[in-house]
Design a protein around this motif. Structure first.
Motif, PDB file in Angstrom:
ATOM      1  N   UNK A   1      37.593  80.738  77.097  1.00  0.00           N
ATOM      2  CA  UNK A   1      37.250  82.123  76.760  1.00  0.00           C
ATOM      3  C   UNK A   1      37.595  82.448  75.307  1.00  0.00           C
ATOM      4  N   UNK A   2      38.735  81.911  74.868  1.00  0.00           N
ATOM      5  CA  UNK A   2      39.131  82.147  73.484  1.00  0.00           C
ATOM      6  C   UNK A   2      38.151  81.497  72.520  1.00  0.00           C
ATOM      7  N   UNK A   3      37.686  80.280  72.890  1.00  0.00           N
ATOM      8  CA  UNK A   3      36.702  79.586  72.046  1.00  0.00           C
ATOM      9  C   UNK A   3      35.396  80.355  71.975  1.00  0.00           C
ATOM     10  N   UNK A   4      34.972  80.914  73.120  1.00  0.00           N
ATOM     11  CA  UNK A   4      33.736  81.704  73.140  1.00  0.00           C
ATOM     12  C   UNK A   4      33.872  82.952  72.282  1.00  0.00           C
ATOM     13  N   UNK A   5      35.067  83.586  72.359  1.00  0.00           N
ATOM     14  CA  UNK A   5      35.299  84.790  71.570  1.00  0.00           C
ATOM     15  C   UNK A   5      35.232  84.486  70.081  1.00  0.00           C
ATOM     16  N   UNK A   6      35.819  83.359  69.696  1.00  0.00           N
ATOM     17  CA  UNK A   6      35.785  82.960  68.291  1.00  0.00           C
ATOM     18  C   UNK A   6      34.359  82.677  67.853  1.00  0.00           C
ATOM     19  N   UNK A   7      33.595  81.979  68.733  1.00  0.00           N
ATOM     20  CA  UNK A   7      32.205  81.656  68.412  1.00  0.00           C
ATOM     21  C   UNK A   7      31.378  82.921  68.227  1.00  0.00           C
ATOM     22  N   UNK A   8      31.515  83.888  69.140  1.00  0.00           N
ATOM     23  CA  UNK A   8      30.776  85.149  69.037  1.00  0.00           C
ATOM     24  C   UNK A   8      31.183  85.916  67.785  1.00  0.00           C
ATOM     25  N   UNK A   9      32.476  85.894  67.481  1.00  0.00           N
ATOM     26  CA  UNK A   9      32.956  86.612  66.302  1.00  0.00           C
ATOM     27  C   UNK A   9      32.380  86.000  65.026  1.00  0.00           C
ATOM     28  N   UNK A  10      32.348  84.664  64.969  1.00  0.00           N
ATOM     29  CA  UNK A  10      31.796  83.989  63.789  1.00  0.00           C
ATOM     30  C   UNK A  10      30.306  84.265  63.644  1.00  0.00           C
ATOM     31  N   UNK A  11      29.603  84.249  64.786  1.00  0.00           N
ATOM     32  CA  UNK A  11      28.171  84.501  64.726  1.00  0.00           C
ATOM     33  C   UNK A  11      27.882  85.942  64.325  1.00  0.00           C
ATOM     34  N   UNK A  12      28.692  86.874  64.843  1.00  0.00           N
ATOM     35  CA  UNK A  12      28.521  88.278  64.469  1.00  0.00           C
ATOM     36  C   UNK A  12      28.740  88.469  62.977  1.00  0.00           C
ATOM     37  N   UNK A  13      29.760  87.760  62.434  1.00  0.00           N
ATOM     38  CA  UNK A  13      30.036  87.849  61.005  1.00  0.00           C
ATOM     39  C   UNK A  13      28.845  87.326  60.197  1.00  0.00           C
ATOM     40  N   UNK A  14      28.244  86.232  60.670  1.00  0.00           N
ATOM     41  CA  UNK A  14      27.066  85.663  59.990  1.00  0.00           C
ATOM     42  C   UNK A  14      25.887  86.627  60.033  1.00  0.00           C
ATOM     43  N   UNK A  15      25.701  87.250  61.196  1.00  0.00           N
ATOM     44  CA  UNK A  15      24.594  88.208  61.337  1.00  0.00           C
ATOM     45  C   UNK A  15      24.823  89.433  60.445  1.00  0.00           C
ATOM     46  N   UNK A  16      26.072  89.869  60.339  1.00  0.00           N
ATOM     47  CA  UNK A  16      26.375  91.013  59.471  1.00  0.00           C
ATOM     48  C   UNK A  16      26.073  90.699  58.008  1.00  0.00           C
ATOM     49  N   UNK A  17      26.340  89.454  57.617  1.00  0.00           N
ATOM     50  CA  UNK A  17      26.027  89.045  56.249  1.00  0.00           C
ATOM     51  C   UNK A  17      24.517  89.055  56.014  1.00  0.00           C
ATOM     52  N   UNK A  18      23.777  88.563  56.981  1.00  0.00           N
ATOM     53  CA  UNK A  18      22.311  88.596  56.863  1.00  0.00           C
ATOM     54  C   UNK A  18      21.800  90.031  56.788  1.00  0.00           C
ATOM     55  N   UNK A  19      22.380  90.883  57.613  1.00  0.00           N
ATOM     56  CA  UNK A  19      21.981  92.300  57.593  1.00  0.00           C
ATOM     57  C   UNK A  19      22.259  92.917  56.223  1.00  0.00           C
ATOM     58  N   UNK A  20      23.420  92.584  55.651  1.00  0.00           N
ATOM     59  CA  UNK A  20      23.751  93.081  54.321  1.00  0.00           C
ATOM     60  C   UNK A  20      22.781  92.576  53.269  1.00  0.00           C
ATOM     61  N   UNK A  21      22.356  91.307  53.422  1.00  0.00           N
ATOM     62  CA  UNK A  21      21.380  90.735  52.490  1.00  0.00           C
ATOM     63  C   UNK A  21      20.043  91.469  52.587  1.00  0.00           C
ATOM     64  N   UNK A  22      19.609  91.755  53.817  1.00  0.00           N
ATOM     65  CA  UNK A  22      18.343  92.481  54.013  1.00  0.00           C
ATOM     66  C   UNK A  22      18.440  93.893  53.445  1.00  0.00           C
ATOM     67  N   UNK A  23      19.603  94.527  53.645  1.00  0.00           N
ATOM     68  CA  UNK A  23      19.799  95.887  53.129  1.00  0.00           C
ATOM     69  C   UNK A  23      19.703  95.891  51.605  1.00  0.00           C
ATOM     70  N   UNK A  24      20.261  94.860  50.961  1.00  0.00           N
ATOM     71  CA  UNK A  24      20.193  94.766  49.500  1.00  0.00           C
ATOM     72  C   UNK A  24      18.746  94.593  49.039  1.00  0.00           C
TER      73      UNK A  24
END
Length: 247
Positions: A10-33
């Motif tokens: 469960x901890x590994x899944x949480x870390x994976x989701x958190x990392x993916x969310x961080x990546x998606x947020x970066x992409x969203x920021x790139x699109x916003x720019x």
């Protein structure tokens, strides 16, 4: 030990989701720019830009629509339910900004098309004779068509030669065949089996056939009723005719 293994998973899944969310947020920021840059271009430079550059920017907007849709799907796979409303609000605002940019670029492209081709039309029209008549025909279309075509409803009407073509209205002018093909341009958009948009110097012309809204078939009966005086006259003529024959 089994409980410890489940906890570790469960901890590994949480870390994976958190990392993916961080990546998606970066992409969203790139699109916003990118959206911000397009907004600045539309505000400060677009009015003086060449048509080719406007079209390139419009193509980028179309690509971003697809990228935003893919981003949204990926977000739904990793974001918690309680975070979705706020996320959807942010993404919708970005999509609204894209829509405004798209409409602005399309309007400039259409205006540029008309400005560059109006001299061609003026030259062609000035060399021909015209007939001025009180009325060319009745309102066209006579019945409002039923445009329940998703691909058509997704199109911004500002690119059309007549944005209100589906509402019955008067015809201002008929262009003959000798001039009609001079106003056509390369490019067409197939909307459905029956509807196609054809490019022209005035914008896209809607061509094809669709069903009508609330179309009603009417049946009429025409009969001729004879005047009562004629009926009485014929009656007495028949009676007289019978009286003149011996029984």
């Amino acid at each position: 030990m089994e409980g410890a293994g489940a906890l570790e998973t469960n901890e590994m899944l949480s870390v994976t989701f958190a990392e993916k969310t961080k990546t998606l947020n970066r992409r969203r920021g790139s699109y916003k720019a990118k959206i911000t840059k397009l907004q600045s271009f539309l505000k400060d430079k677009a009015s003086n830009a060449e048509q080719l550059l406007l079209q390139i920017k419009l193509d980028k907007v179309s690509e971003m629509y697809s990228s935003m849709e893919a981003l949204k799907i990926e977000y739904y796979e990793v974001v918690e339910d309680e975070q979705l409303p706020n996320l959807e609000l942010i993404l919708e605002e970005m999509e609204d900004d894209l829509e405004e940019i798209k409409v602005g670029l399309q309007t400039l492209l259409k205006h540029d098309d008309i400005s560059k081709n109006v001299s061609i039309c003026n030259t062609a029209l000035s060399n021909n004779d015209f007939l001025i008549v009180p009325m060319i025909t009745d309102f066209v279309p006579s019945i409002q068509p039923n445009l329940k075509i998703k691909r058509f409803n997704d199109i911004n009407r500002s690119i059309l030669a007549d944005p209100s073509f589906d509402k019955p209205g008067k015809i201002d002018m008929i262009i003959g065949a000798e001039l009609f093909y001079q106003i056509l341009k390369d490019g067409r958009k197939v909307i459905s089996d029956n509807v196609t948009l054809i490019n022209s110097v005035f914008g896209f012309i809607v061509s094809g056939s669709v069903n009508a809204i609330n179309h009603k078939s009417n049946c009429f009966l025409i009969s001729e009723s004879e005047n009562i005086d004629n009926c009485i006259k014929k009656f007495w003529e028949r009676e007289r005719s019978r009286g003149n024959h011996p029984g």
